[in-house]
Design an enzyme around this catalytic site. Structure first.
Site, PDB file in Angstrom:
ATOM      1  N   HIS A 142      -1.741   1.637  -1.198  1.00 57.66           N
ATOM      2  CA  HIS A 142      -1.478   0.194  -1.230  1.00 57.66           C
ATOM      3  C   HIS A 142      -0.843  -0.187  -2.572  1.00 57.66           C
ATOM      4  O   HIS A 142       0.174  -0.878  -2.616  1.00 57.66           O
ATOM      5  CB  HIS A 142      -2.788  -0.575  -1.017  1.00 57.66           C
ATOM      6  CG  HIS A 142      -2.682  -2.054  -1.208  1.00 57.66           C
ATOM      7  ND1 HIS A 142      -1.969  -2.875  -0.358  1.00 57.66           N
ATOM      8  CD2 HIS A 142      -3.194  -2.877  -2.171  1.00 57.66           C
ATOM      9  CE1 HIS A 142      -2.056  -4.131  -0.783  1.00 57.66           C
ATOM     10  NE2 HIS A 142      -2.786  -4.156  -1.875  1.00 57.66           N
ATOM     11  N   GLU A 207      -6.025  -8.843   4.395  1.00 60.63           N
ATOM     12  CA  GLU A 207      -6.145  -7.549   3.719  1.00 60.63           C
ATOM     13  C   GLU A 207      -7.332  -6.814   4.333  1.00 60.63           C
ATOM     14  O   GLU A 207      -8.463  -7.314   4.316  1.00 60.63           O
ATOM     15  CB  GLU A 207      -6.325  -7.723   2.202  1.00 60.63           C
ATOM     16  CG  GLU A 207      -5.036  -8.181   1.535  1.00 60.63           C
ATOM     17  CD  GLU A 207      -5.090  -8.156   0.005  1.00 60.63           C
ATOM     18  OE1 GLU A 207      -6.207  -8.200  -0.561  1.00 60.63           O
ATOM     19  OE2 GLU A 207      -4.005  -8.095  -0.607  1.00 60.63           O
ATOM     20  N   GLU A 209     -10.146  -4.517   4.249  1.00 60.71           N
ATOM     21  CA  GLU A 209     -10.972  -3.976   3.164  1.00 60.71           C
ATOM     22  C   GLU A 209     -12.383  -3.705   3.675  1.00 60.71           C
ATOM     23  O   GLU A 209     -12.756  -4.112   4.777  1.00 60.71           O
ATOM     24  CB  GLU A 209     -11.075  -4.983   2.004  1.00 60.71           C
ATOM     25  CG  GLU A 209      -9.746  -5.428   1.431  1.00 60.71           C
ATOM     26  CD  GLU A 209      -9.875  -6.113   0.058  1.00 60.71           C
ATOM     27  OE1 GLU A 209     -10.925  -5.935  -0.610  1.00 60.71           O
ATOM     28  OE2 GLU A 209      -8.936  -6.825  -0.308  1.00 60.71           O
ATOM     29  N   ASP A 241      -9.762  -9.960   3.130  1.00 61.86           N
ATOM     30  CA  ASP A 241      -9.429 -10.792   1.973  1.00 61.86           C
ATOM     31  C   ASP A 241      -8.139 -11.561   2.287  1.00 61.86           C
ATOM     32  O   ASP A 241      -7.050 -11.130   1.949  1.00 61.86           O
ATOM     33  CB  ASP A 241      -9.247  -9.875   0.754  1.00 61.86           C
ATOM     34  CG  ASP A 241      -8.937 -10.648  -0.509  1.00 61.86           C
ATOM     35  OD1 ASP A 241      -9.237 -11.848  -0.564  1.00 61.86           O
ATOM     36  OD2 ASP A 241      -8.383 -10.037  -1.448  1.00 61.86           O
ATOM     37  N   GLN A 248       0.468 -16.122  -4.653  1.00 63.20           N
ATOM     38  CA  GLN A 248       0.198 -14.947  -5.499  1.00 63.20           C
ATOM     39  C   GLN A 248       1.421 -14.573  -6.346  1.00 63.20           C
ATOM     40  O   GLN A 248       1.317 -14.301  -7.538  1.00 63.20           O
ATOM     41  CB  GLN A 248      -0.188 -13.784  -4.587  1.00 63.20           C
ATOM     42  CG  GLN A 248      -0.684 -12.538  -5.316  1.00 63.20           C
ATOM     43  CD  GLN A 248      -1.142 -11.457  -4.326  1.00 63.20           C
ATOM     44  OE1 GLN A 248      -1.159 -11.663  -3.114  1.00 63.20           O
ATOM     45  NE2 GLN A 248      -1.516 -10.312  -4.851  1.00 63.20           N
TER      46      GLN A 248
HETATM   47 CA    CA Z   1      -7.921  -7.833  -1.970  1.00 59.70          CA
END
Ligand code: CA
Length: 432
Positions: A142, A207, A209, A241, A248
């Site tokens: 990633h 995301e 995770e 997430d 961002q």
């Molecule tokens: Ca994250």
């Protein structure tokens, strides 16, 4: 196969008097026994354990003396409205209760249906008061993909990446349980050809995770060494997430993620314990021959890699309306990450930073080497340049309102009973 100590609670031949738990496809056989918190009929919060398609009401089991032989301190913790107190008691207590519950639910024991309630129709809540939340960035695949996109001319990995698990302090108050709708946030964005704007974000992403709940914490000023780290972890959940990529991109320098990551992160409701995961552990994480040697305080000394398979599924609103199945976007494995939860915890506490029972640490996006194992749309669509085709004829570069994103995860290994982590889902709703 793992060399981590296995016991009778992992015996793959063991069966329960709860029939649905014996279905080979069930995520929650008697070998799993994950922990959660549900809303009871009076609106109270109670601790439960998943078994097949049922929930064991743990407080009822304690009050009816069906879990005898446990200490008063454990009994009291099990009648609490969150898992924090139980988490703080440590591995020996968790293990004693795991064996007591397995004995209660074993096919050789007297059935006690009155202690169970159906999972379907029962509202699940956050399993713990999450005091602090830290999100890491532990997948080098990633980090390499993101580095290539954002810094095409340099080394995709920054100089620190192979020396320490990179992370940031997240926002515990924004963690929600699976099923909670995710409202598209507003944010400050900077178009390439104009001044900053404040409006609903466009580039909403997920995301893939995992999160690890800290069980027994550490006093301020003390460290958790690698040899002790896995025993401090209570268990693992799926974590999504949700991320605002356009926010961002504009805000992240120089201090890292902020508003792009603080509007919602979803977790699955059932915490699968490290004990249940014992048959699915291996050595590592693996490093490449030319990677720098680790400093001693990060060197693995136990089997710290968790072999958990995960899949991401997407269904648009029109797909759901017309009864179409979700499409699978990704299939990966937590074993692909380059830093283990043990290394994250040891590094996190290396300064003497205190961790408390119920704190959550996130793995960071789990991506593998192949395109179909990339753990977010940013990577999967390569920043929107390779859109995903959906069966309803539409395309996705990023998530649209009405999209339902679901992550499932499970563990399979020769000789072990398959166990699952359940699922973590959320539907995107329009900005308000
Ligand atoms: Ca994250």
């Amino acid at each position: 196969m793992t060399t981590t100590a296995l016991d009778r609670s992992h015996d793959s031949a063991r069966r329960s008097w709860v029939d649905s738990a014996n279905d080979p496809a069930s995520d929650f056989p008697i070998q799993n026994l994950p922990w959660g918190v549900f809303r009871d009929d009076e609106g109270g919060h109670r601790i439960g354990v998943a078994i097949g398609d049922r929930i064991l009401d743990v407080q009822a089991a304690v009050l009816e003396h069906r879990l005898d032989g446990l200490s008063g301190v454990i009994d009291c913790a099990l009648c609490s409205s969150t898992l924090n107190q139980f988490m703080s008691l440590g591995h020996e207590s968790w293990s004693a209760v795991r064996h007591a519950i397995a004995d209660l639910l074993d096919s050789e024991s007297e059935p006690c249906e009155s202690l169970l309630r159906p999972m379907e129709g029962t509202e699940m809540l956050l399993p713990a008061d999450i005091g602090d939340y830290t999100d890491f960035y532990a997948s080098r695949h990633h980090a390499t993909n993101v580095g290539r996109m954002f810094r095409p001319d340099g080394d995709p990995l920054l100089p620190n990446y192979l020396h320490l698990p990179v992370g940031y302090h997240g926002r515990a108050s924004s963690i929600v349980v699976s099923g909670t709708p995710i409202r598209r946030p507003h944010g400050q964005l900077k178009p390439n050809d104009g001044p900053p704007e404040f409006r609903p974000i466009s580039l909403l992403d997920y995301e893939l995770e995992f999160g690890a709940f800290i069980g027994q914490g550490n006093e301020m000023g003390t460290r958790v060494p690698m040899g002790d780290a896995m025993r401090r972890l209570f268990g693992v959940v799926i974590l999504n997430d949700w991320s605002a990529r356009d926010v961002q991109k504009w805000e992240y320098q120089p201090l890292g993620p902020f508003n792009a990551k603080n509007f919602a992160s979803s977790i699955s409701p059932w915490i699968v314990t490290l004990d249940a995961l014992a048959p699915f552990r291996s050595h590592g994480p693996s490093r490449r021959e030319d990677d720098p040697a680790l400093l001693d305080y990060l060197n693995p000394v136990t089997e710290d890699v968790l072999d958990i398979t995960c899949e991401v599924h997407l269904a648009s609103e029109s797909m759901r309306r017309s009864g179409q199945d979700p499409i699978r976007l990704t299939r990966g494995s937590l074993s692909d990450i380059s830093w283990s939860f043990a290394q994250m915890l040891s590094h996190h506490t290396s300064t003497g930073c205190p961790m408390r029972a119920g704190d959550l640490i996130g793995s960071g996006t789990v991506s593998g080497t192949e395109k179909d194992s990339r753990g977010c749309l940013l990577e999967l669509t390569w920043r929107g340049s390779e859109p995903v085709e959906l069966p309803d004829g539409t395309q996705r570069k990023f998530l649209l309102d009405g999209d339902e994103l679901t992550i499932i995860a499970y563990c399979e290994s020769d000789g072990a009973r398959r166990i699952g982590l359940g699922s973590c889902s959320g539907i995107v709703t329009p900005a308000s």
